[in-house]
Design a protein around this motif. Sequence first.
Motif, PDB file in Angstrom:
ATOM      1  N   GLY A  22      50.387  44.824  41.446  1.00  0.00           N
ATOM      2  CA  GLY A  22      50.737  45.369  40.145  1.00  0.00           C
ATOM      3  C   GLY A  22      50.736  44.354  39.021  1.00  0.00           C
ATOM      4  N   PHE A  23      50.570  43.071  39.350  1.00  0.00           N
ATOM      5  CA  PHE A  23      50.590  42.016  38.321  1.00  0.00           C
ATOM      6  C   PHE A  23      49.204  41.414  38.066  1.00  0.00           C
ATOM      7  N   LEU A  24      48.242  41.677  38.967  1.00  0.00           N
ATOM      8  CA  LEU A  24      46.947  41.012  38.890  1.00  0.00           C
ATOM      9  C   LEU A  24      45.946  41.771  38.030  1.00  0.00           C
ATOM     10  N   GLN A  25      45.108  41.000  37.338  1.00  0.00           N
ATOM     11  CA  GLN A  25      43.978  41.564  36.610  1.00  0.00           C
ATOM     12  C   GLN A  25      42.793  41.745  37.553  1.00  0.00           C
ATOM     13  N   GLY A  26      42.757  40.889  38.594  1.00  0.00           N
ATOM     14  CA  GLY A  26      41.671  40.978  39.559  1.00  0.00           C
ATOM     15  C   GLY A  26      41.812  39.919  40.628  1.00  0.00           C
ATOM     16  N   GLY A  27      40.838  39.866  41.544  1.00  0.00           N
ATOM     17  CA  GLY A  27      40.834  38.890  42.626  1.00  0.00           C
ATOM     18  C   GLY A  27      39.795  37.817  42.377  1.00  0.00           C
ATOM     19  N   TYR A  28      39.615  36.931  43.377  1.00  0.00           N
ATOM     20  CA  TYR A  28      38.661  35.838  43.222  1.00  0.00           C
ATOM     21  C   TYR A  28      37.228  36.343  43.097  1.00  0.00           C
ATOM     22  N   GLU A  29      36.933  37.473  43.712  1.00  0.00           N
ATOM     23  CA  GLU A  29      35.561  37.984  43.690  1.00  0.00           C
ATOM     24  C   GLU A  29      35.137  38.481  42.312  1.00  0.00           C
ATOM     25  N   THR A  30      36.093  38.838  41.464  1.00  0.00           N
ATOM     26  CA  THR A  30      35.753  39.333  40.117  1.00  0.00           C
ATOM     27  C   THR A  30      36.043  38.305  39.024  1.00  0.00           C
ATOM     28  N   LEU A  31      36.533  37.138  39.397  1.00  0.00           N
ATOM     29  CA  LEU A  31      36.989  36.148  38.407  1.00  0.00           C
ATOM     30  C   LEU A  31      35.848  35.654  37.511  1.00  0.00           C
ATOM     31  N   LEU A  32      34.739  35.211  38.104  1.00  0.00           N
ATOM     32  CA  LEU A  32      33.658  34.631  37.309  1.00  0.00           C
ATOM     33  C   LEU A  32      33.034  35.661  36.363  1.00  0.00           C
ATOM     34  N   GLU A  33      32.856  36.858  36.859  1.00  0.00           N
ATOM     35  CA  GLU A  33      32.294  37.906  35.996  1.00  0.00           C
ATOM     36  C   GLU A  33      33.238  38.202  34.824  1.00  0.00           C
ATOM     37  N   TYR A  34      34.525  38.196  35.108  1.00  0.00           N
ATOM     38  CA  TYR A  34      35.509  38.479  34.057  1.00  0.00           C
ATOM     39  C   TYR A  34      35.489  37.386  32.990  1.00  0.00           C
ATOM     40  N   THR A  35      35.396  36.113  33.399  1.00  0.00           N
ATOM     41  CA  THR A  35      35.362  35.027  32.420  1.00  0.00           C
ATOM     42  C   THR A  35      34.153  35.152  31.502  1.00  0.00           C
ATOM     43  N   HIS A  36      33.059  35.656  32.040  1.00  0.00           N
ATOM     44  CA  HIS A  36      31.838  35.792  31.232  1.00  0.00           C
ATOM     45  C   HIS A  36      31.914  37.003  30.303  1.00  0.00           C
ATOM     46  N   THR A  37      32.305  38.140  30.831  1.00  0.00           N
ATOM     47  CA  THR A  37      32.307  39.365  30.014  1.00  0.00           C
ATOM     48  C   THR A  37      33.429  39.377  28.977  1.00  0.00           C
ATOM     49  N   HIS A  38      34.514  38.654  29.219  1.00  0.00           N
ATOM     50  CA  HIS A  38      35.643  38.644  28.282  1.00  0.00           C
ATOM     51  C   HIS A  38      35.765  37.333  27.505  1.00  0.00           C
ATOM     52  N   SER A  39      34.728  36.503  27.569  1.00  0.00           N
ATOM     53  CA  SER A  39      34.677  35.249  26.797  1.00  0.00           C
ATOM     54  C   SER A  39      35.946  34.418  26.971  1.00  0.00           C
ATOM     55  N   ILE A  40      36.284  34.140  28.212  1.00  0.00           N
ATOM     56  CA  ILE A  40      37.481  33.349  28.502  1.00  0.00           C
ATOM     57  C   ILE A  40      37.235  31.882  28.140  1.00  0.00           C
ATOM     58  N   ASP A  41      38.178  31.285  27.429  1.00  0.00           N
ATOM     59  CA  ASP A  41      38.054  29.887  27.011  1.00  0.00           C
ATOM     60  C   ASP A  41      38.679  28.912  27.998  1.00  0.00           C
ATOM     61  N   CYS A  42      39.721  29.349  28.690  1.00  0.00           N
ATOM     62  CA  CYS A  42      40.455  28.407  29.534  1.00  0.00           C
ATOM     63  C   CYS A  42      40.947  29.103  30.800  1.00  0.00           C
ATOM     64  N   VAL A  43      40.764  28.430  31.934  1.00  0.00           N
ATOM     65  CA  VAL A  43      41.232  28.944  33.219  1.00  0.00           C
ATOM     66  C   VAL A  43      42.284  27.976  33.765  1.00  0.00           C
ATOM     67  N   TYR A  44      43.526  28.437  33.896  1.00  0.00           N
ATOM     68  CA  TYR A  44      44.601  27.629  34.462  1.00  0.00           C
ATOM     69  C   TYR A  44      44.672  27.888  35.965  1.00  0.00           C
ATOM     70  N   CYS A  45      44.572  26.819  36.742  1.00  0.00           N
ATOM     71  CA  CYS A  45      44.606  26.932  38.198  1.00  0.00           C
ATOM     72  C   CYS A  45      45.921  26.357  38.719  1.00  0.00           C
ATOM     73  N   CYS A  46      46.703  27.191  39.391  1.00  0.00           N
ATOM     74  CA  CYS A  46      47.999  26.771  39.921  1.00  0.00           C
ATOM     75  C   CYS A  46      47.823  26.272  41.352  1.00  0.00           C
TER      76      CYS A  46
END
Length: 459
Positions: A183-207
């Motif tokens: 209920g808190f996630l936008q997506g999983g690892y399999e959709t991460l790269l596509e999401y960064t491209h389609t939503h013009s993500i500037d920064c990815v914080y990795c915990c």
Amino acid sequence: MRHRYSILFFPLHVIIDFLSLNTAFVGAYWMKFQTLEAVAEAPYASLWWLFNIIWLIEILLLKPYIYPRQLFKSGHLVRQLLLLTFIHVSIIAVCWVAIQGYYYSREQLLVTYILFLTLGVGFRIGGVLFLKEYRARGYNNRRYIIVGYGKLANTIRGFYDAHPEMGFHFCGYFDELTSENSGFLQGGYETLLEYTHTHSIDCVYCCMPYMDNERLKSIADNAEIYDYQVKILVDFRGFLARSTSVEYHDVLPVLNLSPNLLSDLRVSVFKRSFDVIFSLMALGLGMPLFLVMALITRFTSSGPIVYAQERIGQGGKPFKIYKFRSMYVDAEKSGPVLSGGLLDDRITPWGRFMRKTRLDEIPQFYNVLIGDMSVVGPRPERQYFIDQIVEIAPEYHSLLKVKPGITSIGQIKYGYAANIDEMVQRLHYDLLYPKRRSFLFDMWIIAQTLRVMAQGRGK
């Protein structure tokens, strides 16, 4: 490349500061002489060029306009401007003495720096306020996502939510789906790269506590392709020291948590440079006063003018400290004894005045020049008293990590100590210095010391 306008801040700052510096110089000249006809002629033309050349060298060496968004705050920018200006003033002062440029108007120089600081501070505060409003309207925002859901991820999101003026817009958490993050996630690892491209993500914080190295490597390898920045969050809270540094063993980075701030080259070199310049100016400009004090000391009581005593310095190294003699000769013939305050009958009448105004400490500028002491730092003590202090307050050892000083917080807030208990009470003030040591803190201590001297409140 996407909307990375921060690259424009560097040339904009350079242009504004040079305009401010030259406007201040010309404006101060006009205010002093009511004309601008000779400002570009000798001797002021040379001084004008020198002002600009020194500022340019500071920019090239110190790179003062390169910082992340997190440091784009009015307080940080103003402190940085004050530091740069102090260095500029110090170099100009040294050049002024070296070339014996006494024909330059001191009033014009003073007004130049006042105008420059006024313009510089105004532009910086105005720029920060403009950017806050600009970002609050939804412009110049950085879109970011957080990979790895957990307490650390919530902490970084909470930080940016509490500081909307930084312009960071949260776009979601990414992680493997579990019962805890459902209920808190936008997506999983399999959709991460596509999401960064389609939503013009500037920064990815990795915990780091919540993801493995293989996934981190994949995100980093694709950063250039999808045009985003990768930032790693590691939870060091609770044991990360202010002095932490990174060491490289071949290509392997190693985090060093041992205290090494006090040997930091940049801090030490700047503090030492200030000590030398300040001491030379104090000894040079105050020489007539010092000669008068020496004569009064000589003729008001028998004995040497300057008193030397062994003290313990940085790292436990003993050295000789010098003071104008304020006590009668053989005051400690029975062994080491602390001063009983200004009412101590071992202190000469003239010595009481020197102690109240701190003038007896002036010869210690020689100690500063030869490197035994600093202008600001904890007062050095004798080994005899250190041994007794440590039995009550073992934390005294931390003061030996820094170079002792002519003036300190303890000297301002407490003054001379008459017994071991009072020395321990003064210690509580001096223990603040190693933790808070900075240029501005040193300037505050010096200003407070001058106030004590002017008011004769030393005790």
